[in-house]
Design a protein around this motif. Sequence first.
Motif, PDB file in Angstrom:
ATOM      1  N   LYS A  39       0.843  -1.195   0.000  1.00 34.50           N
ATOM      2  CA  LYS A  39       0.000   0.000   0.000  1.00 34.50           C
ATOM      3  C   LYS A  39       0.876   1.242   0.000  1.00 34.50           C
ATOM      4  O   LYS A  39       1.990   1.230   0.494  1.00 34.50           O
ATOM      5  CB  LYS A  39      -0.912   0.029   1.239  1.00 34.50           C
ATOM      6  CG  LYS A  39      -1.930  -1.087   1.273  1.00 34.50           C
ATOM      7  CD  LYS A  39      -2.978  -0.909   0.202  1.00 34.50           C
ATOM      8  CE  LYS A  39      -3.989  -2.038   0.253  1.00 34.50           C
ATOM      9  NZ  LYS A  39      -4.806  -2.091  -0.928  1.00 34.50           N
ATOM     10  N   SER A  40       0.328   2.336  -0.536  1.00 36.14           N
ATOM     11  CA  SER A  40       1.075   3.585  -0.618  1.00 36.14           C
ATOM     12  C   SER A  40       0.903   4.405   0.658  1.00 36.14           C
ATOM     13  O   SER A  40      -0.177   4.459   1.233  1.00 36.14           O
ATOM     14  CB  SER A  40       0.581   4.403  -1.805  1.00 36.14           C
ATOM     15  OG  SER A  40       1.174   5.669  -1.797  1.00 36.14           O
ATOM     16  N   ASP A  41       1.994   5.059   1.072  1.00 33.86           N
ATOM     17  CA  ASP A  41       1.889   5.985   2.187  1.00 33.86           C
ATOM     18  C   ASP A  41       1.958   7.425   1.686  1.00 33.86           C
ATOM     19  O   ASP A  41       2.020   8.361   2.449  1.00 33.86           O
ATOM     20  CB  ASP A  41       2.972   5.728   3.229  1.00 33.86           C
ATOM     21  CG  ASP A  41       4.371   5.837   2.642  1.00 33.86           C
ATOM     22  OD1 ASP A  41       4.502   6.016   1.418  1.00 33.86           O
ATOM     23  OD2 ASP A  41       5.332   5.740   3.418  1.00 33.86           O
ATOM     24  N   SER A  42       1.905   7.603   0.366  1.00 33.77           N
ATOM     25  CA  SER A  42       1.974   8.929  -0.232  1.00 33.77           C
ATOM     26  C   SER A  42       0.570   9.402  -0.604  1.00 33.77           C
ATOM     27  O   SER A  42       0.127   9.249  -1.735  1.00 33.77           O
ATOM     28  CB  SER A  42       2.867   8.917  -1.471  1.00 33.77           C
ATOM     29  OG  SER A  42       2.840  10.184  -2.077  1.00 33.77           O
ATOM     30  N   GLN A  43      -0.117   9.957   0.365  1.00 35.66           N
ATOM     31  CA  GLN A  43      -1.483  10.414   0.143  1.00 35.66           C
ATOM     32  C   GLN A  43      -1.541  11.582  -0.841  1.00 35.66           C
ATOM     33  O   GLN A  43      -2.494  11.721  -1.596  1.00 35.66           O
ATOM     34  CB  GLN A  43      -2.131  10.803   1.476  1.00 35.66           C
ATOM     35  CG  GLN A  43      -3.619  11.000   1.376  1.00 35.66           C
ATOM     36  CD  GLN A  43      -4.355   9.749   0.907  1.00 35.66           C
ATOM     37  OE1 GLN A  43      -4.046   8.641   1.300  1.00 35.66           O
ATOM     38  NE2 GLN A  43      -5.343   9.934   0.048  1.00 35.66           N
ATOM     39  N   PHE A  44      -0.490  12.397  -0.860  1.00 39.91           N
ATOM     40  CA  PHE A  44      -0.454  13.552  -1.750  1.00 39.91           C
ATOM     41  C   PHE A  44      -0.602  13.128  -3.210  1.00 39.91           C
ATOM     42  O   PHE A  44      -1.500  13.590  -3.927  1.00 39.91           O
ATOM     43  CB  PHE A  44       0.844  14.337  -1.547  1.00 39.91           C
ATOM     44  CG  PHE A  44       1.017  15.469  -2.527  1.00 39.91           C
ATOM     45  CD1 PHE A  44       0.302  16.638  -2.385  1.00 39.91           C
ATOM     46  CD2 PHE A  44       1.892  15.345  -3.597  1.00 39.91           C
ATOM     47  CE1 PHE A  44       0.449  17.679  -3.299  1.00 39.91           C
ATOM     48  CE2 PHE A  44       2.053  16.380  -4.507  1.00 39.91           C
ATOM     49  CZ  PHE A  44       1.330  17.550  -4.360  1.00 39.91           C
ATOM     50  N   ARG A  75      -1.414  10.127  -4.395  1.00 42.44           N
ATOM     51  CA  ARG A  75      -2.613   9.304  -4.559  1.00 42.44           C
ATOM     52  C   ARG A  75      -3.836  10.196  -4.800  1.00 42.44           C
ATOM     53  O   ARG A  75      -4.623   9.954  -5.702  1.00 42.44           O
ATOM     54  CB  ARG A  75      -2.831   8.434  -3.326  1.00 42.44           C
ATOM     55  CG  ARG A  75      -4.108   7.595  -3.394  1.00 42.44           C
ATOM     56  CD  ARG A  75      -4.274   6.734  -2.164  1.00 42.44           C
ATOM     57  NE  ARG A  75      -3.318   5.666  -2.115  1.00 42.44           N
ATOM     58  CZ  ARG A  75      -3.459   4.504  -2.738  1.00 42.44           C
ATOM     59  NH1 ARG A  75      -4.522   4.275  -3.473  1.00 42.44           N
ATOM     60  NH2 ARG A  75      -2.555   3.582  -2.632  1.00 42.44           N
ATOM     61  N   THR A  76      -3.971  11.265  -4.023  1.00 40.12           N
ATOM     62  CA  THR A  76      -5.112  12.163  -4.152  1.00 40.12           C
ATOM     63  C   THR A  76      -5.136  12.841  -5.519  1.00 40.12           C
ATOM     64  O   THR A  76      -6.180  12.891  -6.178  1.00 40.12           O
ATOM     65  CB  THR A  76      -5.081  13.233  -3.035  1.00 40.12           C
ATOM     66  OG1 THR A  76      -5.139  12.575  -1.771  1.00 40.12           O
ATOM     67  CG2 THR A  76      -6.235  14.197  -3.159  1.00 40.12           C
ATOM     68  N   LEU A  77      -3.987  13.354  -5.966  1.00 39.21           N
ATOM     69  CA  LEU A  77      -3.933  14.017  -7.273  1.00 39.21           C
ATOM     70  C   LEU A  77      -4.235  13.050  -8.416  1.00 39.21           C
ATOM     71  O   LEU A  77      -4.959  13.393  -9.355  1.00 39.21           O
ATOM     72  CB  LEU A  77      -2.565  14.665  -7.493  1.00 39.21           C
ATOM     73  CG  LEU A  77      -2.268  15.905  -6.668  1.00 39.21           C
ATOM     74  CD1 LEU A  77      -0.846  16.371  -6.924  1.00 39.21           C
ATOM     75  CD2 LEU A  77      -3.253  17.013  -6.981  1.00 39.21           C
ATOM     76  N   ILE A  78      -3.670  11.871  -8.345  1.00 34.40           N
ATOM     77  CA  ILE A  78      -3.878  10.887  -9.410  1.00 34.40           C
ATOM     78  C   ILE A  78      -5.337  10.452  -9.450  1.00 34.40           C
ATOM     79  O   ILE A  78      -5.943  10.382 -10.516  1.00 34.40           O
ATOM     80  CB  ILE A  78      -2.919   9.692  -9.233  1.00 34.40           C
ATOM     81  CG1 ILE A  78      -1.481  10.155  -9.520  1.00 34.40           C
ATOM     82  CG2 ILE A  78      -3.311   8.529 -10.120  1.00 34.40           C
ATOM     83  CD1 ILE A  78      -0.413   9.202  -9.062  1.00 34.40           C
ATOM     84  N   GLU A  79      -5.909  10.176  -8.300  1.00 34.30           N
ATOM     85  CA  GLU A  79      -7.317   9.771  -8.264  1.00 34.30           C
ATOM     86  C   GLU A  79      -8.229  10.902  -8.733  1.00 34.30           C
ATOM     87  O   GLU A  79      -9.231  10.657  -9.412  1.00 34.30           O
ATOM     88  CB  GLU A  79      -7.695   9.288  -6.865  1.00 34.30           C
ATOM     89  CG  GLU A  79      -7.076   7.937  -6.558  1.00 34.30           C
ATOM     90  CD  GLU A  79      -7.360   7.425  -5.160  1.00 34.30           C
ATOM     91  OE1 GLU A  79      -7.794   8.223  -4.287  1.00 34.30           O
ATOM     92  OE2 GLU A  79      -7.127   6.233  -4.932  1.00 34.30           O
ATOM     93  N   ARG A  80      -7.875  12.153  -8.423  1.00 32.50           N
ATOM     94  CA  ARG A  80      -8.662  13.287  -8.907  1.00 32.50           C
ATOM     95  C   ARG A  80      -8.624  13.360 -10.433  1.00 32.50           C
ATOM     96  O   ARG A  80      -9.638  13.599 -11.080  1.00 32.50           O
ATOM     97  CB  ARG A  80      -8.138  14.594  -8.304  1.00 32.50           C
ATOM     98  CG  ARG A  80      -9.027  15.791  -8.641  1.00 32.50           C
ATOM     99  CD  ARG A  80      -8.513  17.089  -8.058  1.00 32.50           C
ATOM    100  NE  ARG A  80      -8.163  16.971  -6.652  1.00 32.50           N
ATOM    101  CZ  ARG A  80      -7.234  17.692  -6.062  1.00 32.50           C
ATOM    102  NH1 ARG A  80      -6.554  18.598  -6.736  1.00 32.50           N
ATOM    103  NH2 ARG A  80      -6.969  17.545  -4.776  1.00 32.50           N
ATOM    104  N   SER A  81      -7.458  13.137 -11.025  1.00 32.33           N
ATOM    105  CA  SER A  81      -7.334  13.162 -12.479  1.00 32.33           C
ATOM    106  C   SER A  81      -8.121  12.030 -13.124  1.00 32.33           C
ATOM    107  O   SER A  81      -8.777  12.221 -14.142  1.00 32.33           O
ATOM    108  CB  SER A  81      -5.858  13.073 -12.890  1.00 32.33           C
ATOM    109  OG  SER A  81      -5.735  13.027 -14.293  1.00 32.33           O
TER     110      SER A  81
END
Length: 149
Positions: free
Chosen positions: A124-129, A131-137
């Motif tokens: 799992k990723s610990d990079s929420q930053f 992850r959030t941008l990619i999921e938003r795109s």
Amino acid sequence: MTLDELKSTLSAALASGKVGTPVSLRLHLQVTESRNDSLALLALLMPLLQTTFGSPPNRLLARRNAVANQVTVLFNFAGGQTAMITCGCGSARHTSLQLLLVGNRGIIRLEGGELFESADVPEKSDSQFWRTLIERSITADEPVSVSTP
């Protein structure tokens, strides 16, 4: 080959100046384990962007294939450079990492990517930053501007 070894080798190759100024980077990571998270893999490769271009991207466009547990992200940089990273989990028979860096005077290509050691690949990723941008795109189906933390 580990990610630390790859980063070190890439840094040394860039410092030699033989490739010139980096223009485009292509990374493709496939792991055999379906339990891994493709966004965790992508976060693992993000430091290679900083190593290559010396600055974070200013825009990204992401696409996900949920069936194949694969994500592809196109990163744009302020100087016009681009990077494309594809990470997938569970559809490969062997873990492999492919790298192609195009500079204005030459290229760097990773040989032996099938020897990549998946031991340092998190589930799992610990990079929420990121992850959030990619999921938003992915959700918006359009590019997203990056404001680094």
